[in-house]
Motif scaffolding. Structure first.
Motif, mmCIF file in Angstrom:
data_model
loop_
_atom_site.group_PDB
_atom_site.id
_atom_site.type_symbol
_atom_site.label_atom_id
_atom_site.label_comp_id
_atom_site.label_asym_id
_atom_site.label_seq_id
_atom_site.Cartn_x
_atom_site.Cartn_y
_atom_site.Cartn_z
ATOM 1 N N GLY A 206 0.795 -1.211 0.000
ATOM 2 C CA GLY A 206 0.000 0.000 0.000
ATOM 3 C C GLY A 206 0.831 1.266 0.000
ATOM 4 N N SER A 207 0.177 2.378 -0.257
ATOM 5 C CA SER A 207 0.868 3.663 -0.390
ATOM 6 C C SER A 207 1.579 4.056 0.897
ATOM 7 N N GLY A 208 2.776 4.608 0.735
ATOM 8 C CA GLY A 208 3.543 5.109 1.870
ATOM 9 C C GLY A 208 4.191 4.042 2.721
ATOM 10 N N ALA A 209 4.142 2.773 2.318
ATOM 11 C CA ALA A 209 4.755 1.705 3.102
ATOM 12 C C ALA A 209 6.281 1.753 2.984
ATOM 13 N N THR A 210 6.940 1.293 4.051
ATOM 14 C CA THR A 210 8.393 1.196 4.077
ATOM 15 C C THR A 210 8.771 -0.222 4.487
ATOM 16 N N ILE A 211 9.600 -0.874 3.676
ATOM 17 C CA ILE A 211 10.015 -2.258 3.928
ATOM 18 C C ILE A 211 11.532 -2.281 3.929
ATOM 19 N N LEU A 212 12.124 -2.621 5.080
ATOM 20 C CA LEU A 212 13.567 -2.458 5.233
ATOM 21 C C LEU A 212 14.220 -3.706 5.823
ATOM 22 N N GLY A 213 15.426 -4.010 5.335
ATOM 23 C CA GLY A 213 16.275 -5.003 5.959
ATOM 24 C C GLY A 213 16.258 -6.360 5.295
ATOM 25 N N ASP A 214 16.965 -7.277 5.937
ATOM 26 C CA ASP A 214 17.153 -8.636 5.439
ATOM 27 C C ASP A 214 15.936 -9.467 5.854
ATOM 28 N N ILE A 215 14.815 -9.256 5.157
ATOM 29 C CA ILE A 215 13.544 -9.848 5.565
ATOM 30 C C ILE A 215 12.827 -10.471 4.373
ATOM 31 N N GLU A 216 11.830 -11.302 4.689
ATOM 32 C CA GLU A 216 11.019 -11.975 3.677
ATOM 33 C C GLU A 216 9.559 -11.541 3.825
ATOM 34 N N ILE A 217 8.957 -11.171 2.709
ATOM 35 C CA ILE A 217 7.522 -10.932 2.656
ATOM 36 C C ILE A 217 6.936 -12.085 1.850
ATOM 37 N N GLY A 218 6.141 -12.926 2.492
ATOM 38 C CA GLY A 218 5.664 -14.152 1.865
ATOM 39 C C GLY A 218 4.642 -13.915 0.768
ATOM 40 N N ASP A 219 4.429 -14.946 -0.021
ATOM 41 C CA ASP A 219 3.497 -14.863 -1.151
ATOM 42 C C ASP A 219 2.110 -14.393 -0.700
ATOM 43 N N PHE A 220 1.543 -13.500 -1.470
ATOM 44 C CA PHE A 220 0.171 -13.003 -1.300
ATOM 45 C C PHE A 220 -0.053 -12.278 0.023
ATOM 46 N N LYS A 222 -0.124 -8.826 2.325
ATOM 47 C CA LYS A 222 -0.542 -7.450 2.071
ATOM 48 C C LYS A 222 0.125 -6.539 3.090
ATOM 49 N N ILE A 223 0.668 -5.422 2.593
ATOM 50 C CA ILE A 223 1.295 -4.425 3.442
ATOM 51 C C ILE A 223 0.425 -3.173 3.387
ATOM 52 N N GLY A 224 -0.127 -2.781 4.525
ATOM 53 C CA GLY A 224 -1.061 -1.667 4.554
ATOM 54 C C GLY A 224 -0.398 -0.328 4.309
ATOM 55 N N ALA A 225 -1.216 0.662 3.987
ATOM 56 C CA ALA A 225 -0.716 2.011 3.739
ATOM 57 C C ALA A 225 0.000 2.549 4.974
ATOM 58 N N GLY A 226 1.179 3.131 4.766
ATOM 59 C CA GLY A 226 1.934 3.744 5.842
ATOM 60 C C GLY A 226 2.618 2.775 6.790
ATOM 61 N N THR A 227 2.571 1.498 6.500
ATOM 62 C CA THR A 227 3.159 0.487 7.381
ATOM 63 C C THR A 227 4.685 0.488 7.275
ATOM 64 N N VAL A 228 5.356 0.303 8.411
ATOM 65 C CA VAL A 228 6.812 0.183 8.439
ATOM 66 C C VAL A 228 7.152 -1.250 8.836
ATOM 67 N N VAL A 229 7.764 -1.988 7.922
ATOM 68 C CA VAL A 229 8.046 -3.412 8.116
ATOM 69 C C VAL A 229 9.557 -3.611 8.204
ATOM 70 N N THR A 230 10.006 -4.176 9.329
ATOM 71 C CA THR A 230 11.431 -4.483 9.495
ATOM 72 C C THR A 230 11.642 -5.939 9.902
ATOM 73 N N GLY A 231 10.595 -6.742 9.807
ATOM 74 C CA GLY A 231 10.675 -8.164 10.105
ATOM 75 C C GLY A 231 9.880 -8.959 9.097
ATOM 76 N N ASP A 232 10.034 -10.271 9.117
ATOM 77 C CA ASP A 232 9.361 -11.139 8.153
ATOM 78 C C ASP A 232 7.838 -11.027 8.268
ATOM 79 N N VAL A 233 7.185 -11.155 7.117
ATOM 80 C CA VAL A 233 5.727 -11.230 7.061
ATOM 81 C C VAL A 233 5.377 -12.551 6.381
ATOM 82 N N PRO A 234 4.740 -13.486 7.103
ATOM 83 C CA PRO A 234 4.411 -14.775 6.473
ATOM 84 C C PRO A 234 3.442 -14.631 5.314
ATOM 85 N N GLY A 235 3.482 -15.572 4.426
ATOM 86 C CA GLY A 235 2.584 -15.559 3.284
ATOM 87 C C GLY A 235 1.127 -15.475 3.696
ATOM 88 N N GLY A 236 0.352 -14.651 2.982
ATOM 89 C CA GLY A 236 -1.062 -14.521 3.249
ATOM 90 C C GLY A 236 -1.435 -13.584 4.371
#
Length: 256
Positions: A206-220, A222-236
């Motif tokens: 989503g808009s304004g999201a930030t995804i940083l570092g040695d991490i995995e975002i799994g298949d399918f 969703k990262i919400g608007a304005g979200t800051v992700v610095t850890g793994d997000v499992p699929g789905g």
């Protein structure tokens, strides 16, 4: 080597584009000249796409020719770049309910041009033409407000929606069928090792999201608007907030 199926698919795509262009030129003679120059003057999708990149990035006749030549060389050197460009174009029509044809996103969506410019810069980078690759990246950033490092890796059927303020750093890996909205940053985190995020298939960012570092975002995922992700997000899963927390996961999960 291009398969027969890929060649047929590319030819079908080109004929669809030309058909739309002829109808648009007939319906609007004022717009018709632009359509004729951009589409009908070319023999195939490869030539039209190379010319489009040159037109959009080249501020002068010399720059236009330079970027068109870069693109033509890349498409001739790796024809599957053109197949990926076709899948990217069809992905826009599939995912954007406001779009009914191939011609509008091809001619008017700067995210599409930025993505194809990146495909050319990535080819240049891998063939040790790194100054040319960085020049292309810089012009795409200046003109289109999308900066994708040539050393990043992106799949096909990718959609950069609205495509303003997108930054994708070196060594980021993005899978097929990913949608990225405006003002998204994806890259390494501070002084951590150089490994960058790996984004799986079918992820929505989503808009304004930030995804940083040695991490995995799994298949399918969703990262919400304005979200800051610095850890793994499992699929789905869906990640929301700052710092990100996970929702809608099939199994219980802690914060991302």
């Amino acid at each position: 080597m291009r398969t027969e199926t890929a060649i047929v698919a590319s030819d079908i795509l080109w004929q669809e584009i030309r058909g739309e262009a002829r109808r648009a030129a007939t319906a609007d003679p004022v717009f018709g000249k632009a359509v004729a120059d951009a589409i009908l003057a070319h023999d195939d999708f490869t030539a039209a796409l190379a010319d489009l990149i040159g037109r959009r990035l080249g501020g002068s006749a010399a720059d236009r020719e330079r970027f068109t030549t870069f693109s033509r060389d890349a498409f001739r050197g790796q024809p599957d770049l053109v197949e990926a460009a076709g899948r990217d174009l069809r992905a826009i029509v599939l995912r954007d309910p406001a779009i009914a044809g191939l011609l509008p996103p091809l001619l008017h969506f700067k995210g599409y041009v930025a993505l194809q410019s990146w495909r050319v810069s990535h080819w240049l980078w891998r063939h040790d033409h790194r100054d040319a690759a960085l020049l292309l990246q810089n012009e795409a950033s200046n003109v289109l407000q999308v900066s994708i490092h040539p050393a990043a890796s992106l799949g096909s059927s990718v959609y950069l929606d609205h495509a303003t303020g997108i930054v994708i750093g070196a060594n980021v890996v993005i899978g097929d069928e990913v949608t990225i909205l405006q003002n998204v940053s994806i890259g390494r985190h501070g002084d951590l090792p150089m490994r960058s995020p790996r984004i799986g298939r079918g992820v929505f960012i989503g808009s304004g999201a930030t995804i940083l570092g040695d991490i995995e975002i799994g298949d399918f995922a969703k990262i919400g608007a304005g979200t800051v992700v610095t850890g793994d997000v499992p699929g789905g899963c869906t990640a929301i907030g700052n710092p990100a927390r996970l929702t809608n996961c099939l199994a219980a999960a802690s914060s991302a």
